[in-house]
Write a protein that holds these residues in place. Sequence first.
Motif, PDB file in Angstrom:
ATOM      1  N   LEU A 178      11.974  11.597   9.933  1.00 21.14           N
ATOM      2  CA  LEU A 178      12.408  10.831   8.769  1.00 21.14           C
ATOM      3  C   LEU A 178      11.877   9.402   8.896  1.00 21.14           C
ATOM      4  O   LEU A 178      12.203   8.692   9.850  1.00 21.14           O
ATOM      5  N   VAL A 179      11.064   8.972   7.936  1.00 30.79           N
ATOM      6  CA  VAL A 179      10.291   7.727   8.131  1.00 30.79           C
ATOM      7  C   VAL A 179      10.762   6.553   7.290  1.00 30.79           C
ATOM      8  O   VAL A 179      10.155   5.474   7.359  1.00 30.79           O
ATOM      9  N   ASP A 180      11.839   6.692   6.522  1.00 31.29           N
ATOM     10  CA  ASP A 180      12.180   5.598   5.596  1.00 31.29           C
ATOM     11  C   ASP A 180      13.465   4.870   5.953  1.00 31.29           C
ATOM     12  O   ASP A 180      14.042   4.194   5.114  1.00 31.29           O
ATOM     13  N   THR A 181      13.942   4.957   7.191  1.00 32.69           N
ATOM     14  CA  THR A 181      15.189   4.291   7.562  1.00 32.69           C
ATOM     15  C   THR A 181      15.089   2.785   7.342  1.00 32.69           C
ATOM     16  O   THR A 181      16.032   2.155   6.845  1.00 32.69           O
ATOM     17  N   TYR A 182      13.967   2.204   7.704  1.00 26.00           N
ATOM     18  CA  TYR A 182      13.776   0.756   7.563  1.00 26.00           C
ATOM     19  C   TYR A 182      12.666   0.433   6.564  1.00 26.00           C
ATOM     20  O   TYR A 182      12.861  -0.346   5.635  1.00 26.00           O
ATOM     21  N   ASP A 183      11.525   1.017   6.769  1.00 25.63           N
ATOM     22  CA  ASP A 183      10.361   0.750   5.925  1.00 25.63           C
ATOM     23  C   ASP A 183       9.448   1.968   6.012  1.00 25.63           C
ATOM     24  O   ASP A 183       9.010   2.338   7.105  1.00 25.63           O
ATOM     25  N   THR A 184       9.161   2.577   4.879  1.00 24.95           N
ATOM     26  CA  THR A 184       8.437   3.841   4.891  1.00 24.95           C
ATOM     27  C   THR A 184       7.050   3.710   5.511  1.00 24.95           C
ATOM     28  O   THR A 184       6.664   4.534   6.368  1.00 24.95           O
ATOM     29  N   ILE A 185       6.310   2.714   5.121  1.00 26.41           N
ATOM     30  CA  ILE A 185       4.961   2.551   5.669  1.00 26.41           C
ATOM     31  C   ILE A 185       5.023   2.284   7.167  1.00 26.41           C
ATOM     32  O   ILE A 185       4.242   2.846   7.956  1.00 26.41           O
ATOM     33  N   GLY A 186       5.991   1.465   7.574  1.00 28.30           N
ATOM     34  CA  GLY A 186       6.165   1.217   9.004  1.00 28.30           C
ATOM     35  C   GLY A 186       6.537   2.477   9.747  1.00 28.30           C
ATOM     36  O   GLY A 186       6.087   2.713  10.877  1.00 28.30           O
ATOM     37  N   GLY A 187       7.360   3.329   9.119  1.00 25.23           N
ATOM     38  CA  GLY A 187       7.731   4.590   9.738  1.00 25.23           C
ATOM     39  C   GLY A 187       6.533   5.507   9.916  1.00 25.23           C
ATOM     40  O   GLY A 187       6.377   6.160  10.952  1.00 25.23           O
ATOM     41  N   VAL A 188       5.654   5.569   8.907  1.00 26.37           N
ATOM     42  CA  VAL A 188       4.449   6.394   9.029  1.00 26.37           C
ATOM     43  C   VAL A 188       3.554   5.843  10.143  1.00 26.37           C
ATOM     44  O   VAL A 188       2.969   6.612  10.926  1.00 26.37           O
ATOM     45  N   ARG A 189       3.449   4.534  10.238  1.00 26.26           N
ATOM     46  CA  ARG A 189       2.640   3.932  11.307  1.00 26.26           C
ATOM     47  C   ARG A 189       3.181   4.340  12.677  1.00 26.26           C
ATOM     48  O   ARG A 189       2.411   4.601  13.610  1.00 26.26           O
ATOM     49  N   ASN A 190       4.498   4.401  12.798  1.00 26.07           N
ATOM     50  CA  ASN A 190       5.086   4.804  14.083  1.00 26.07           C
ATOM     51  C   ASN A 190       4.811   6.272  14.390  1.00 26.07           C
ATOM     52  O   ASN A 190       4.645   6.642  15.561  1.00 26.07           O
TER      53      ASN A 190
END
Length: 458
Positions: free
Chosen positions: A232-244
């Motif tokens: 799940l990649v949108d807890t804080y910031d979706t683009i940042g989650g995808v980068r992680n």
Amino acid sequence: MRSDSWVDDSNAPLLTDLYQLVMLQAYFAADMRETAVFDLFVRRLPEARNYLVACGLDDALRHLEHIAFDAEAIAALRRLGRFSESFLEWLAELRFRGDVRAVPEGTVVFAEEPILEVVAPLPEAQLVETLVLNQIHLQTVAASKAARIVGAAAGRNVVDFGLRRMHGTDAAMKSARAFHVGGVAATSNVLAASVYGVPVAGTMAHSFVQAHDDELDAFRAMVASTPDAVLLVDTYDTIGGVRNVIRLARELGNRFRVRAIRLDSGDLAASARDARRMLDEAGLAAVRIFASSDLDEYRIRDLVAAGPPIDAFGVGTRMGVSSDAPSLDAVYKLAAYAGRGRVKLSTDKRTFPGRKQVFRVVEGGEARRDVLAVANEPADGRPLLVPVMQGGRRLAAGSTDLEEARERCRRGIAELPERLRDLGRADPPYPVERTPALENEWSELRDRIAQGRSQTSR
């Protein structure tokens, strides 16, 4: 009386409306035990439905097979102080020994068409009304909603996420099964998956990410336990989650097995496009994109039309409670007793007498119309009602294979005219015709009732 509140075979006979038992006592006192015919059908379709998917027969038949008032149930009725001892003694021996015809689960049906027909001594047929309606109504609502959502997804998998917001445990179990009949690929409900054999699927919650000091650390911990997780990649910031996710892939190299990312907020179409571009550029084309967030068939239709690279959908509350059409005008009505047809003439609620059959006329692979006929009346088309129980015992046709019901639903919807598969109101609606013989039987009974009332009033 037992203290637990879960409905099982031992206490299910008490899961009825009081008036059923009051009527049974009156039938008992008057010795009214001749054969009755009852039809279960939906009077009219909700505004948001062009068709329904029949479901719930398996549970309805199971209750008919096991219905019996045990000593505790009889004691509970005795405490009400409404029933005679002779009636309670008779009730303790009562079992359902009737015959049932029904459309198999997964069959597409329309208004006024019998979904189920019960033929049994009047008290037996009357007693089962509440429980049979309860089971078929809920599951038909659920399967019908699921079929619309699956159609809107246009070949993308749909997963049931509705358990936590559904209306109680029984609804959550039965609906998970009905959703699968309607075409949903999997459920997050572990118990339903175990009981019914529905595929189970799930992702992760925001709380798992929040419980870690760093999102990337959360992803590391998840894949260490479940290598093929959906992150799940949108807890804080979706683009940042995808980068992680991309960083994690670089760390793990050939050991990276993440199946998908999940988008659960914001502009799902835009986020999916951005995420797909980033994943592809990082060499992660195999990582799929899973979308959730208050979805229903209308939002999914609009998302699909916008063309984002979303591979699957998780649908929760709006499917779980069928938010746009949470109930049907489903009824269980007497059609014959003691060898004579019986009708209801109330405004907007008329019923048709006797045993009936529904025929579906298919031409060139497309369903053209249904015909509601008197039972055993010759008519064109494919008969839909089949014997599923005889003498209180289930027949082979009454034993539902879940995957067969799911395939029956898929085929039935595929043969509908395109206008009926649209989410808007079909114009014209699907035609359901009544044969002249059936209309004549109704007219004759109406005239006979009117004549009788006229003589009584003199």
